[in-house]
Design a protein around this motif. Sequence first.
Motif, PDB file in Angstrom:
ATOM      1  N   ARG A 184     -26.253  48.828  38.599  1.00 26.29           N
ATOM      2  CA  ARG A 184     -26.435  48.915  40.055  1.00 26.29           C
ATOM      3  C   ARG A 184     -25.184  48.392  40.773  1.00 26.29           C
ATOM      4  N   ALA A 185     -24.626  47.299  40.250  1.00 26.04           N
ATOM      5  CA  ALA A 185     -23.422  46.734  40.876  1.00 26.04           C
ATOM      6  C   ALA A 185     -22.260  47.718  40.754  1.00 26.04           C
ATOM      7  N   LEU A 186     -22.173  48.381  39.609  1.00 30.29           N
ATOM      8  CA  LEU A 186     -21.069  49.336  39.413  1.00 30.29           C
ATOM      9  C   LEU A 186     -21.217  50.527  40.348  1.00 30.29           C
ATOM     10  N   SER A 187     -22.466  50.890  40.590  1.00 32.64           N
ATOM     11  CA  SER A 187     -22.652  51.999  41.504  1.00 32.64           C
ATOM     12  C   SER A 187     -22.335  51.568  42.939  1.00 32.64           C
ATOM     13  N   ALA A 188     -22.639  50.304  43.275  1.00 32.59           N
ATOM     14  CA  ALA A 188     -22.298  49.788  44.606  1.00 32.59           C
ATOM     15  C   ALA A 188     -20.789  49.741  44.813  1.00 32.59           C
ATOM     16  N   ILE A 189     -20.072  49.297  43.789  1.00 33.76           N
ATOM     17  CA  ILE A 189     -18.611  49.203  43.971  1.00 33.76           C
ATOM     18  C   ILE A 189     -18.001  50.598  44.007  1.00 33.76           C
ATOM     19  N   ASP A 190     -18.575  51.512  43.252  1.00 34.22           N
ATOM     20  CA  ASP A 190     -18.091  52.901  43.265  1.00 34.22           C
ATOM     21  C   ASP A 190     -18.170  53.435  44.699  1.00 34.22           C
ATOM     22  N   GLU A 191     -19.349  53.283  45.289  1.00 31.36           N
ATOM     23  CA  GLU A 191     -19.558  53.818  46.630  1.00 31.36           C
ATOM     24  C   GLU A 191     -18.615  53.162  47.655  1.00 31.36           C
ATOM     25  N   ALA A 192     -18.573  51.825  47.610  1.00 29.05           N
ATOM     26  CA  ALA A 192     -17.775  51.106  48.613  1.00 29.05           C
ATOM     27  C   ALA A 192     -16.278  51.345  48.423  1.00 29.05           C
ATOM     28  N   ALA A 193     -15.820  51.316  47.181  1.00 30.63           N
ATOM     29  CA  ALA A 193     -14.387  51.457  46.919  1.00 30.63           C
ATOM     30  C   ALA A 193     -13.931  52.894  47.151  1.00 30.63           C
ATOM     31  N   THR A 194     -14.788  53.859  46.846  1.00 28.66           N
ATOM     32  CA  THR A 194     -14.422  55.255  47.092  1.00 28.66           C
ATOM     33  C   THR A 194     -14.213  55.477  48.587  1.00 28.66           C
ATOM     34  N   ALA A 195     -15.126  54.932  49.373  1.00 23.90           N
ATOM     35  CA  ALA A 195     -15.013  55.108  50.825  1.00 23.90           C
ATOM     36  C   ALA A 195     -13.693  54.542  51.345  1.00 23.90           C
ATOM     37  N   VAL A 196     -13.296  53.374  50.830  1.00 25.18           N
ATOM     38  CA  VAL A 196     -12.053  52.761  51.295  1.00 25.18           C
ATOM     39  C   VAL A 196     -10.835  53.506  50.725  1.00 25.18           C
ATOM     40  N   ALA A 197     -10.933  53.919  49.457  1.00 23.42           N
ATOM     41  CA  ALA A 197      -9.806  54.625  48.831  1.00 23.42           C
ATOM     42  C   ALA A 197      -9.497  55.930  49.565  1.00 23.42           C
ATOM     43  N   LYS A 198     -10.515  56.497  50.216  1.00 20.81           N
ATOM     44  CA  LYS A 198     -10.312  57.752  50.956  1.00 20.81           C
ATOM     45  C   LYS A 198      -9.372  57.582  52.156  1.00 20.81           C
ATOM     46  N   TYR A 199      -9.212  56.350  52.645  1.00 20.88           N
ATOM     47  CA  TYR A 199      -8.223  56.125  53.698  1.00 20.88           C
ATOM     48  C   TYR A 199      -6.831  56.550  53.222  1.00 20.88           C
ATOM     49  N   PHE A 200      -6.636  56.414  51.931  1.00 20.06           N
ATOM     50  CA  PHE A 200      -5.295  56.629  51.383  1.00 20.06           C
ATOM     51  C   PHE A 200      -5.168  57.953  50.641  1.00 20.06           C
ATOM     52  N   ASP A 201      -6.288  58.439  50.127  1.00 22.10           N
ATOM     53  CA  ASP A 201      -6.271  59.699  49.388  1.00 22.10           C
ATOM     54  C   ASP A 201      -7.642  60.359  49.534  1.00 22.10           C
ATOM     55  N   LYS A 202      -7.655  61.420  50.306  1.00 18.60           N
ATOM     56  CA  LYS A 202      -8.929  62.094  50.598  1.00 18.60           C
ATOM     57  C   LYS A 202      -9.623  62.615  49.344  1.00 18.60           C
ATOM     58  N   ASN A 203      -8.852  62.850  48.297  1.00 23.53           N
ATOM     59  CA  ASN A 203      -9.426  63.507  47.116  1.00 23.53           C
ATOM     60  C   ASN A 203     -10.162  62.577  46.164  1.00 23.53           C
ATOM     61  N   VAL A 204     -10.118  61.289  46.443  1.00 20.20           N
ATOM     62  CA  VAL A 204     -10.816  60.364  45.540  1.00 20.20           C
ATOM     63  C   VAL A 204     -12.321  60.584  45.660  1.00 20.20           C
ATOM     64  N   SER A 205     -13.003  60.795  44.532  1.00 20.79           N
ATOM     65  CA  SER A 205     -14.457  60.972  44.644  1.00 20.79           C
ATOM     66  C   SER A 205     -15.233  59.958  43.808  1.00 20.79           C
ATOM     67  N   LYS A 206     -14.525  59.160  43.020  1.00 24.83           N
ATOM     68  CA  LYS A 206     -15.222  58.126  42.247  1.00 24.83           C
ATOM     69  C   LYS A 206     -14.262  56.986  41.938  1.00 24.83           C
ATOM     70  N   VAL A 207     -14.782  55.769  41.985  1.00 31.56           N
ATOM     71  CA  VAL A 207     -13.976  54.623  41.556  1.00 31.56           C
ATOM     72  C   VAL A 207     -14.748  53.860  40.483  1.00 31.56           C
ATOM     73  N   ASN A 208     -14.084  53.632  39.366  1.00 27.33           N
ATOM     74  CA  ASN A 208     -14.684  52.849  38.288  1.00 27.33           C
ATOM     75  C   ASN A 208     -14.103  51.448  38.262  1.00 27.33           C
ATOM     76  N   ALA A 209     -14.966  50.481  38.036  1.00 24.24           N
ATOM     77  CA  ALA A 209     -14.453  49.152  37.725  1.00 24.24           C
ATOM     78  C   ALA A 209     -13.988  49.194  36.279  1.00 24.24           C
ATOM     79  N   THR A 210     -12.848  48.551  36.002  1.00 22.58           N
ATOM     80  CA  THR A 210     -12.375  48.505  34.619  1.00 22.58           C
ATOM     81  C   THR A 210     -12.421  47.070  34.114  1.00 22.58           C
ATOM     82  N   LEU A 211     -12.672  46.948  32.846  1.00 23.49           N
ATOM     83  CA  LEU A 211     -12.761  45.609  32.241  1.00 23.49           C
ATOM     84  C   LEU A 211     -12.039  45.603  30.900  1.00 23.49           C
ATOM     85  N   GLY A 212     -11.152  44.642  30.758  1.00 20.00           N
ATOM     86  CA  GLY A 212     -10.532  44.400  29.451  1.00 20.00           C
ATOM     87  C   GLY A 212     -10.788  42.942  29.116  1.00 20.00           C
TER      88      GLY A 212
END
Length: 728
Positions: A184-212
């Motif tokens: 659920r948290a990953l889906s929340a960050i996807d939604e929120a980060a995609t919306a913000v990333a669109k300010y810079f690139d309209k074509n972004v449709s998904k954002v994944n959190a990455t973990l190493g």
Amino acid sequence: MMEQRFRAISESQNRPQIPVKEQEKRSEMFATKVFNADRMLQFLTKDALESVRSAIFSGSKIDRKMADQIAEAMKTWAISIGATHYTHWFQPLTGSTAEKHDAFFDLLPDGKALEKFGGRQLVQQEPDASSFPSGGIRNTFEARGYTAWDPTSPAFVYDSTLCIPTIFVSYTGEALDNKAPLLRALSAIDEAATAVAKYFDKNVSKVNATLGWEQEYFLLDKALADSRIDITLTGRTLIGRSAAKGQQLGDHYFGVIPSRALGFMKDLERECIQLGIPVKTRHNEVAPNQFELAPVFEEANLAVDHNQLLMDIMNKMADKHNFRVLFHEKPFAGINGSGKHNNWSLATDSGVNLLSPGSTPMKNLQFLTFFITTIKAVDTYEELIGAAIASASNDERLGEYEAPPAIFSVFVGSQLSHVLDELEGVSKGKLSPEEKTELKLNVVGKIPEILLDNTDRNRTSPFAFTGNKFEMRGVGAKTNCAKPMTILNTIVAKQLRDFKKEVDGLIDKKNLKKDEAIFNVLREYIKTSKRIRFDGDGYGDTWQKEARRRKLSHNANTPNALKIMTSKESLALFKDLGVMSEKELTARQDVEFEAYVRHLQIEGRVLGELVYNHIIPAAIEYQNTLIKNVLGLKDIYGAAHKSLSDGQSGIIEKIAESLVSLKKNSDAMVDARIKANKIKENQKKAIAYCDNVKPYFDNIRIQCDILEQLVDDRIWPLTKYRELLFIR
Ligand code: ADP
Ligand code: MG
């Protein structure tokens, strides 16, 4: 026991080498046991493939007919590589993984045998898992809990069993595991980060959190580890004098990997690679017998599963190589403990790392947006992060020996601090053309593209920016990464949402240009989150005092750290973001309090057993030898002999002193435990254990360690640090 110690030492010294060959190319072995995209392409029909893909990408439901087809294909593939069983693989609130195997094998009414596995078995199961902690969500009389397939993490075959990653939820839909809230948290960050990333690139449709993650661990010889009940029952040594040589010389860190350990690592990594865990780095850590393993980073959900699977494989592989692996955060006093750094970032579907500076001012503005928003989120919710990493065992580690303190702060390095300071000076509202040019060319434009900050060797920072990602260092070696990842992604999602609202507001109401609006909001974030930035030494009184002045929280123990989970603000946060309901949070907090109590209860009981059944008898035995000796000397030389004043009788007295103190403290500890056990409520009980029981542990340890120094080595019952710690 005494004999056991010497038997174990001799066994550990006569280990035959276990031959390990590594001939195959890793790229060819990679993920051969995983039902990944390649396998799906090979085994699934076009329709089935499409439905899995859209489930993974957009969370759409997979219908029953498709599920049947997918299950059939999975079965065929799994059997082709030797699987006989299948299991829903899940992560209950115990912190580890759970599985219940069923054979594919089945009988038809006419007695004919066949291999069966259908869509129903794939998608949902109802394991009789009523004994897992639920924090009161499930009463045993309505113990229904379901595991449900998580198609975003591919199934794999491990130990002849097809393992299907699942979430574990109650009949009424509440999460009973660590994975459901994470998703659920990953889906929340996807939604929120995609919306913000669109300010810079309209074509972004998904954002994944990455973990190493970077997994630290200790390897001990099996016989030696098993010779101590504290290690077998609690995963750490409760007593034990430091070896004369520990990590002082710094000769283990990045040193030559001992050949026995290397054999284990090779075997382990081979298995990991086949299971799709992209392991990459291995090295000696700072403490003797301590090592680290790190993979290439992945999408966070998959990385969490891979870390959980890794710990399981490590336990099994260690056994094969006559080792025990310890994930406890502080197995030995006086040397480094083990953490699990969580390196975290955000990546768009086109592979752009949002926390990586770029080559143009616009790309850098994108970087700054995500960078500063993260810092702001951490500042607002620093105490919640503390709750996510708190545990009885991690309490032992934080705040010393290169582990960050329990006070949360962010390290950004001098270069970026400078950029933030400049941005803070940007004027409010509209920017003049000169100001814009200045900003673009001289501030934002000057952020070097490659910013990997090699200067950050300050291991005491709990949350450090390391060039293109943040590194969360307080996480304990044993912890399921899902917990810190759920919190971090939730709080950043919340901040990104707010950010978007504020920027849009300035554009609409104040008529600002997009980049002006962004600069304006970022400036405020920089101003208001200043207190969380700290690049200095995290140890010592100076920082504690300074942190108090900055009103940063400092919860040095788990019962305190957990309180924040159910504060009004936390409840609202998790509800708003759709990550956890009040019921789920309260339940989770209760489970954590209870786990804390249980851990300390076990440690207290083991300590009692060690003291009364092992240490006191050994000390008395040696004391008796000395007494006999003194009496003998007295017979021969008379009472004036100096052994009676300065020599042996001095040791007799020292032993007696320790014995008295040991007995007093142990009795008092038992009393405190009995009292604490009478408390019904888990939170109060946890506080009682922390405040009234645990303090005795240290006193008891001191006396045991004094006795270890005094008593004849030949009758000391417990395997010593120097024997446990130096594998070759
Ligand atoms: P150190 O030991 O100095 O902290 P390592 O190189 O051992 O650094 O570990 C770096 C870790 O960071 C690796 O596990 C790597 O996969 C991870 N990592 C690198 N880039 C990213 C990223 N964009 N997102 C998440 N993790 C990352
Ligand atoms: Mg690291």
